[in-house]
Scaffold this motif. Sequence first.
Motif, PDB file in Angstrom:
ATOM      1  N   LYS A  87      37.923 -10.593  60.228  1.00 19.90           N
ATOM      2  CA  LYS A  87      37.476 -10.396  58.850  1.00 19.90           C
ATOM      3  C   LYS A  87      37.437  -8.898  58.618  1.00 19.90           C
ATOM      4  CE  LYS A  87      34.793 -14.585  58.541  1.00 19.90           C
ATOM      5  NZ  LYS A  87      33.508 -15.212  58.236  1.00 19.90           N
ATOM      6  N   LEU A  88      38.312  -8.432  57.738  1.00 24.74           N
ATOM      7  CA  LEU A  88      38.388  -7.015  57.392  1.00 24.74           C
ATOM      8  C   LEU A  88      37.984  -6.873  55.940  1.00 24.74           C
ATOM      9  CD1 LEU A  88      40.543  -7.612  59.696  1.00 24.74           C
ATOM     10  CD2 LEU A  88      41.621  -5.528  58.975  1.00 24.74           C
ATOM     11  N   SER A  89      37.089  -5.943  55.642  1.00 20.98           N
ATOM     12  CA  SER A  89      36.683  -5.741  54.256  1.00 20.98           C
ATOM     13  C   SER A  89      36.469  -4.259  53.987  1.00 20.98           C
ATOM     14  CB  SER A  89      35.413  -6.533  53.939  1.00 20.98           C
ATOM     15  OG  SER A  89      34.386  -6.214  54.848  1.00 20.98           O
ATOM     16  N   GLY A  90      36.635  -3.887  52.736  1.00 24.69           N
ATOM     17  CA  GLY A  90      36.450  -2.501  52.354  1.00 24.69           C
ATOM     18  C   GLY A  90      36.957  -2.220  50.957  1.00 24.69           C
ATOM     19  N   THR A  91      37.039  -0.936  50.633  1.00 21.24           N
ATOM     20  CA  THR A  91      37.451  -0.523  49.286  1.00 21.24           C
ATOM     21  C   THR A  91      38.945  -0.690  49.091  1.00 21.24           C
ATOM     22  OG1 THR A  91      37.575   1.756  50.046  1.00 21.24           O
ATOM     23  CG2 THR A  91      35.552   1.075  48.951  1.00 21.24           C
ATOM     24  N   ASN A 120      40.997   0.614  52.409  1.00 25.14           N
ATOM     25  CA  ASN A 120      40.294   1.276  53.498  1.00 25.14           C
ATOM     26  C   ASN A 120      39.312   0.257  54.067  1.00 25.14           C
ATOM     27  OD1 ASN A 120      37.632   2.846  54.387  1.00 25.14           O
ATOM     28  ND2 ASN A 120      39.449   4.053  54.863  1.00 25.14           N
ATOM     29  N   TYR A 121      39.608  -0.233  55.279  1.00 24.25           N
ATOM     30  CA  TYR A 121      38.761  -1.233  55.917  1.00 24.25           C
ATOM     31  C   TYR A 121      37.556  -0.548  56.553  1.00 24.25           C
ATOM     32  CZ  TYR A 121      42.877  -4.196  55.412  1.00 24.25           C
ATOM     33  OH  TYR A 121      43.939  -4.892  54.905  1.00 24.25           O
ATOM     34  N   SER A 122      36.400  -0.680  55.922  1.00 22.84           N
ATOM     35  CA  SER A 122      35.180  -0.059  56.445  1.00 22.84           C
ATOM     36  C   SER A 122      34.424  -1.010  57.365  1.00 22.84           C
ATOM     37  CB  SER A 122      34.284   0.388  55.294  1.00 22.84           C
ATOM     38  OG  SER A 122      33.971  -0.711  54.469  1.00 22.84           O
ATOM     39  N   ASP A 123      34.722  -2.315  57.290  1.00 25.99           N
ATOM     40  CA  ASP A 123      34.027  -3.308  58.103  1.00 25.99           C
ATOM     41  C   ASP A 123      35.058  -4.224  58.750  1.00 25.99           C
ATOM     42  OD1 ASP A 123      31.956  -4.758  59.233  1.00 25.99           O
ATOM     43  OD2 ASP A 123      31.586  -5.946  57.425  1.00 25.99           O
ATOM     44  N   ILE A 124      35.133  -4.223  60.091  1.00 24.02           N
ATOM     45  CA  ILE A 124      36.097  -5.027  60.837  1.00 24.02           C
ATOM     46  C   ILE A 124      35.321  -5.887  61.828  1.00 24.02           C
ATOM     47  CG2 ILE A 124      38.060  -4.981  62.416  1.00 24.02           C
ATOM     48  CD1 ILE A 124      38.737  -2.206  61.196  1.00 24.02           C
ATOM     49  N   ASN A 125      35.388  -7.219  61.649  1.00 28.01           N
ATOM     50  CA  ASN A 125      34.635  -8.134  62.508  1.00 28.01           C
ATOM     51  C   ASN A 125      35.544  -9.193  63.123  1.00 28.01           C
ATOM     52  OD1 ASN A 125      31.976  -7.105  62.033  1.00 28.01           O
ATOM     53  ND2 ASN A 125      32.082  -8.019  59.996  1.00 28.01           N
ATOM     54  N   PRO A 126      35.664  -9.232  64.471  1.00 28.40           N
ATOM     55  CA  PRO A 126      36.371 -10.332  65.132  1.00 28.40           C
ATOM     56  C   PRO A 126      35.402 -11.489  65.416  1.00 28.40           C
ATOM     57  CG  PRO A 126      35.857  -8.630  66.727  1.00 28.40           C
ATOM     58  CD  PRO A 126      35.353  -8.145  65.386  1.00 28.40           C
ATOM     59  N   SER A 127      35.930 -12.730  65.476  1.00 23.22           N
ATOM     60  CA  SER A 127      35.067 -13.878  65.757  1.00 23.22           C
ATOM     61  C   SER A 127      34.667 -13.912  67.226  1.00 23.22           C
ATOM     62  CB  SER A 127      35.772 -15.183  65.376  1.00 23.22           C
ATOM     63  OG  SER A 127      36.963 -15.341  66.141  1.00 23.22           O
ATOM     64  N   ASN A 131      40.661 -11.111  71.920  1.00 20.88           N
ATOM     65  CA  ASN A 131      41.819 -10.295  71.551  1.00 20.88           C
ATOM     66  C   ASN A 131      41.303  -8.979  70.970  1.00 20.88           C
ATOM     67  OD1 ASN A 131      43.825 -12.256  72.123  1.00 20.88           O
ATOM     68  ND2 ASN A 131      43.343 -13.282  70.211  1.00 20.88           N
ATOM     69  N   HIS A 132      41.090  -7.990  71.799  1.00 22.32           N
ATOM     70  CA  HIS A 132      40.606  -6.708  71.288  1.00 22.32           C
ATOM     71  C   HIS A 132      41.774  -5.949  70.659  1.00 22.32           C
ATOM     72  CE1 HIS A 132      38.334  -3.103  70.697  1.00 22.32           C
ATOM     73  NE2 HIS A 132      39.293  -2.416  71.307  1.00 22.32           N
ATOM     74  N   ILE A 133      41.637  -5.614  69.387  1.00 19.98           N
ATOM     75  CA  ILE A 133      42.659  -4.856  68.669  1.00 19.98           C
ATOM     76  C   ILE A 133      41.975  -3.647  68.038  1.00 19.98           C
ATOM     77  CG2 ILE A 133      44.319  -4.873  66.768  1.00 19.98           C
ATOM     78  CD1 ILE A 133      44.537  -7.886  67.121  1.00 19.98           C
ATOM     79  N   ALA A 134      42.532  -2.492  68.287  1.00 22.02           N
ATOM     80  CA  ALA A 134      42.059  -1.282  67.604  1.00 22.02           C
ATOM     81  C   ALA A 134      42.790  -1.201  66.276  1.00 22.02           C
ATOM     82  CB  ALA A 134      42.341  -0.057  68.460  1.00 22.02           C
ATOM     83  N   PHE A 135      42.071  -1.380  65.178  1.00 26.70           N
ATOM     84  CA  PHE A 135      42.697  -1.417  63.858  1.00 26.70           C
ATOM     85  C   PHE A 135      42.742  -0.048  63.205  1.00 26.70           C
ATOM     86  CE2 PHE A 135      41.698  -5.944  64.014  1.00 26.70           C
ATOM     87  CZ  PHE A 135      42.865  -6.475  63.492  1.00 26.70           C
ATOM     88  N   ILE A 166      48.732  -2.123  60.986  1.00 27.18           N
ATOM     89  CA  ILE A 166      47.290  -1.911  61.117  1.00 27.18           C
ATOM     90  C   ILE A 166      46.805  -2.058  62.558  1.00 27.18           C
ATOM     91  CG2 ILE A 166      46.773  -2.483  58.732  1.00 27.18           C
ATOM     92  CD1 ILE A 166      45.842  -5.241  59.668  1.00 27.18           C
ATOM     93  N   ASP A 167      47.700  -2.415  63.497  1.00 24.84           N
ATOM     94  CA  ASP A 167      47.356  -2.470  64.920  1.00 24.84           C
ATOM     95  C   ASP A 167      47.598  -1.085  65.506  1.00 24.84           C
ATOM     96  OD1 ASP A 167      47.049  -2.927  67.621  1.00 24.84           O
ATOM     97  OD2 ASP A 167      48.364  -4.677  67.675  1.00 24.84           O
ATOM     98  N   ALA A 168      46.519  -0.393  65.884  1.00 25.57           N
ATOM     99  CA  ALA A 168      46.636   0.978  66.392  1.00 25.57           C
ATOM    100  C   ALA A 168      47.149   1.040  67.828  1.00 25.57           C
ATOM    101  CB  ALA A 168      45.289   1.684  66.299  1.00 25.57           C
ATOM    102  N   SER A 169      47.205  -0.111  68.513  1.00 21.96           N
ATOM    103  CA  SER A 169      47.714  -0.126  69.892  1.00 21.96           C
ATOM    104  C   SER A 169      49.234  -0.265  69.860  1.00 21.96           C
ATOM    105  CB  SER A 169      47.055  -1.263  70.674  1.00 21.96           C
ATOM    106  OG  SER A 169      47.449  -2.509  70.126  1.00 21.96           O
ATOM    107  N   SER A 170      49.817  -0.743  70.942  1.00 17.39           N
ATOM    108  CA  SER A 170      51.280  -0.852  71.022  1.00 17.39           C
ATOM    109  C   SER A 170      51.826  -2.037  70.231  1.00 17.39           C
ATOM    110  CB  SER A 170      51.704  -0.976  72.486  1.00 17.39           C
ATOM    111  OG  SER A 170      51.113  -2.149  73.044  1.00 17.39           O
ATOM    112  N   GLY A 171      50.961  -2.916  69.734  1.00 20.89           N
ATOM    113  CA  GLY A 171      51.418  -4.072  68.967  1.00 20.89           C
ATOM    114  C   GLY A 171      51.728  -3.713  67.528  1.00 20.89           C
ATOM    115  N   GLU A 172      52.046  -4.746  66.771  1.00 20.33           N
ATOM    116  CA  GLU A 172      52.328  -4.539  65.347  1.00 20.33           C
ATOM    117  C   GLU A 172      51.759  -5.693  64.550  1.00 20.33           C
ATOM    118  OE1 GLU A 172      56.161  -4.671  62.482  1.00 20.33           O
ATOM    119  OE2 GLU A 172      56.291  -3.249  64.134  1.00 20.33           O
ATOM    120  N   ILE A 173      50.938  -5.374  63.560  1.00 19.46           N
ATOM    121  CA  ILE A 173      50.400  -6.366  62.630  1.00 19.46           C
ATOM    122  C   ILE A 173      50.553  -5.799  61.225  1.00 19.46           C
ATOM    123  CG2 ILE A 173      48.352  -7.595  61.824  1.00 19.46           C
ATOM    124  CD1 ILE A 173      47.274  -7.539  64.647  1.00 19.46           C
ATOM    125  N   LYS A 174      51.293  -6.532  60.393  1.00 18.01           N
ATOM    126  CA  LYS A 174      51.426  -6.178  58.976  1.00 18.01           C
ATOM    127  C   LYS A 174      50.935  -7.349  58.151  1.00 18.01           C
ATOM    128  CE  LYS A 174      55.131  -2.846  59.354  1.00 18.01           C
ATOM    129  NZ  LYS A 174      56.444  -2.434  58.864  1.00 18.01           N
TER     130      LYS A 174
END
Length: 187
Positions: A87-91, A120-127, A131-135, A166-174
């Motif tokens: 769950k990503l939320s922000g302005t 701008n995602y100010s709040d990032i919550n995984p369930s 799967n740790h992802i640096a967003f 939006i995946d800051a690691s070696s992966g890719e998420i669009k």
Amino acid sequence: MKKFFLVAFLCFCVNGFAQLIQVGPQFSTNITSVDAKNFSSDHTNTGVGFSAFARVNLTVFYAQGEFGYAQTNFSVFQDGVGETEFKLSGTDATLIAGFKIIPLGKIGNIRVFAGYNWKNYSDINPSNNLNHIAFERNNHSVLGGVGVDVWRLTFEVRYLAGLSDIDASSGEIKTGITSLSLGFKFL
């Protein structure tokens, strides 16, 4: 008599200004899908958003700016690890240029538009923490859609195609977001 003409002139100016600039709130439901390269599957989820908009009308063309808050939800599944819902939320800020394909005067219009969106995602919550992802906190998108204005109500369907990974690691998420919105024009 002079006061009558002054009042009539002022009413005419206010009415003309209301035709040129329109402002109001807008509420939306968002259906988010993702293109995730390092995961075995991903799932679509829904979110909500609200914003304020200002529209400048120029005959059949218009420009619109929006600023608000939106929530984006999606899930990814990784073999041997499990599923995680994010769950990503922000302005949210949007710039739109559009064309009224069927202008109906004061009754309303049917329009098409394209533009740019920044989140701008100010709040990032995984369930969970499987799967740790640096967003990346900023997401840039291009958008296109269609809208209908009836009296003071505005209905829109738009699609936002994510340009940012939006995946800051070696992966890719669009992200790919379909948004259905309802707005009200005060002016």
